[in-house]
Design an enzyme around this catalytic site. Structure first.
Site, PDB file in Angstrom:
ATOM      1  N   ASP A 155       0.824  -1.201   0.000  1.00  0.00           N
ATOM      2  CA  ASP A 155       0.000   0.000   0.000  1.00  0.00           C
ATOM      3  C   ASP A 155       0.862   1.256   0.000  1.00  0.00           C
ATOM      4  O   ASP A 155       1.619   1.501   0.936  1.00  0.00           O
ATOM      5  CB  ASP A 155      -0.890  -0.013   1.243  1.00  0.00           C
ATOM      6  N   ASP A 359      -2.152   6.872  -5.498  1.00  0.00           N
ATOM      7  CA  ASP A 359      -2.461   5.892  -4.463  1.00  0.00           C
ATOM      8  C   ASP A 359      -2.797   4.551  -5.103  1.00  0.00           C
ATOM      9  O   ASP A 359      -3.695   4.464  -5.939  1.00  0.00           O
ATOM     10  CB  ASP A 359      -3.627   6.380  -3.605  1.00  0.00           C
TER      11      ASP A 359
END
Length: 479
Positions: A155, A359
């Site tokens: 992530d 992201d």
């Protein structure tokens, strides 16, 4: 007069030809495929226990390459429509949490330490009760000595590396046995007063003077335990003394994965910790999540930098070091800049407000409301010949393409500083059901933070060259 008339007619004809040619160039073909089936894992039960030959893996000890899979592969007994709806639900909470973290960092009431409020931590949202993960992609790696292999979410919106550890006060269900640090020869707790412990946003201490960590998530889930160092093994390559949280109290349903490998920009992320060995460089390429696709990959080291990548500078937010901020200066639809979309709409101000981040864990790109409305209206104007369909979830621009095998759609180009990223049609017009409904895969947000999500990143090798403070995009980077 007759000559002037002929010249005028010739000019008109040439203009018409030019316009017709330019119109053809400003569109691209979208081949219509239905919602993909759940992806399948390519790891047999013991594939990670032994080093497997892989033609994409470098023998350079300073290069690391591992597979990525979409988390749908760990969500069993779900239809494609159910998985897609769960993805949108995760997305909504994640975006809300990322925005609240950015807003908290910019708040005048923030704490002086690291610019963030206590307890919130620096990780992104996890959705209890829906599906595992603080992101959309995961890999399999070994923890400890001898290595015990587990699934870990990767992530770019998080920093702290953590996993569940025995003995558990509370542990959620995971696919593999819970890691027991007492059986590892390389596990070591971190003293409370050490520099590593002080890098935590909200560190604590046990009576025996060891460091404690806590990471909280947007839905109220959290992980708490010993902050420690351990050896991680990637396809046989060992990376020693990685600072990670060994969680003994983990609240929430992170179903499947054992923990999280933070790829953020902060002090405790995996890329920052291993920057010396891997020259502060990593990249990934996210392929379509369908069962027929090859796995995605993430590469650490000099080999991560694609020669065909176009780079844009990374911007620094002095209030928040986790996120990867970039400068978006405009968007084109059909070959023309969209009026009303200017760099000022995406500006990161000195107080830490606004800006645009990349992201890997957000699916749908979110743009500030004014920018999104202008983009949507331009795209609608370029697709006036397509049959409209009702809105779907967060998507307000959808089309009924049932009975068609392909359609022409306007091109969409994201203009970053020094880098124009031309999106494939599949990166912005996506299937949302099994009945031929396709929607424009952007959305508006009332907050100041804009987010470039992973649907728009698919197929590009996205290069994070932290040594040079830049991010690059290489088209067709998954081959």
């Amino acid at each position: 007069m007759e000559g002037k008339a002929k010249l005028g007619l010739l000019f008109f004809s040439l203009t018409a030809i030019f316009l017709s040619l330019s119109t053809a160039l400003e569109h691209q073909t979208l081949v219509l495929n239905p919602l993909p089936n759940p992806p399948t894992l390519s790891w047999p039960e013991s594939v990670s226990e032994t080093v497997q030959p892989d033609p994409t893996t470098s023998t350079d000890p300073n290069t690391l390459s591992v597979q990525l899979h979409h988390l749908d592969a760990l969500s069993f007994n779900k239809t494609p429509s159910q998985l897609f709806n769960l993805r949108l639900q995760r997305d909504a909470v994640r975006v809300k949490t990322l925005s609240s973290i950015a807003a908290a960092a910019a708040s005048p009431n923030r704490t002086a330490r690291g610019g963030r409020l206590p307890v919130r931590g620096f990780s992104s949202s996890v959705i209890s009760g829906l599906a595992q993960g603080s992101g959309e992609y995961f890999t399999r790696l070994g923890v400890g000595t001898p290595p015990k292999y587990v699934y870990m979410v990767l992530d770019t919106g998080s920093d702290v590396v953590w996993l569940q550890c025995a003995p558990c006060k509370r542990c959620y269900s995971q696919t593999d046995p819970v890691f027991d640090p007492r059986k590892s020869g390389t596990f070591s707790t971190i003293p409370c007063g050490s520099p590593l412990c002080r890098k935590l946003d909200s560190p604590g201490c046990k009576a025996r003077k060891t460091c404690l960590y806590q990471v909280s998530y947007g839905d109220g889930s959290f992980t708490v335990g010993d902050f420690s160092t351990e050896t991680l093994t990637f396809r046989g390559t060992k990376v020693g003394r990685v600072a990670l949280g060994c969680g003994h109290d983990n609240e929430g349903l992170f179903v499947g994965a054992a923990g999280l490998l933070g790829l953020g920009r902060g002090k405790l992320s995996f890329p920052t910790q291993t920057g010396v060995r891997f020259n502060k460089k990593f990249s990934y390429c996210l392929v379509d999540r369908s069962a027929s696709s090859k796995p995605s990959s993430v590469v650490f080291g000099d080999s991560a930098v694609s020669r065909t990548a176009r780079f844009t500078p990374l911007l620094a937010n002095p209030k928040l070091d986790t996120f990867y901020y970039v400068e978006l200066i405009g968007i084109s639809v059909g070959g023309a800049r969209v009026r009303g979309i200017t760099a000022s709409l995406f500006k990161l101000d000195p107080a830490g407000n606004g800006g645009v981040i990349l992201d890997s864990g957000t699916s749908v790109t979110r743009l500030t409301r004014v920018a999104y409305n202008s983009l949507r209206d331009a795209f609608r104007a370029g697709t006036s010949g397509l049959k409209r369909a009702p809105e779907f979830s967060l998507f307000d621009t959808c089309f009924d393409l049932s009975g068609k095998s392909e359609v022409k759609v306007p091109t969409v180009v994201l203009h970053f500083r020094n880098a124009d990223v031309s999106l494939p049609a599949t990166n912005y017009l996506i299937p949302v059901d099994s009945s031929g409904s396709f929607c424009f895969a952007f959305a508006g947000t009332m907050g100041g933070l804009s987010i470039i999500g992973n649907i728009q990143q698919q197929g590009f090798r996205v290069v994070y060259d932290l040594a040079s403070s830049r991010v690059g995009f290489a088209p067709r980077g998954c081959t």
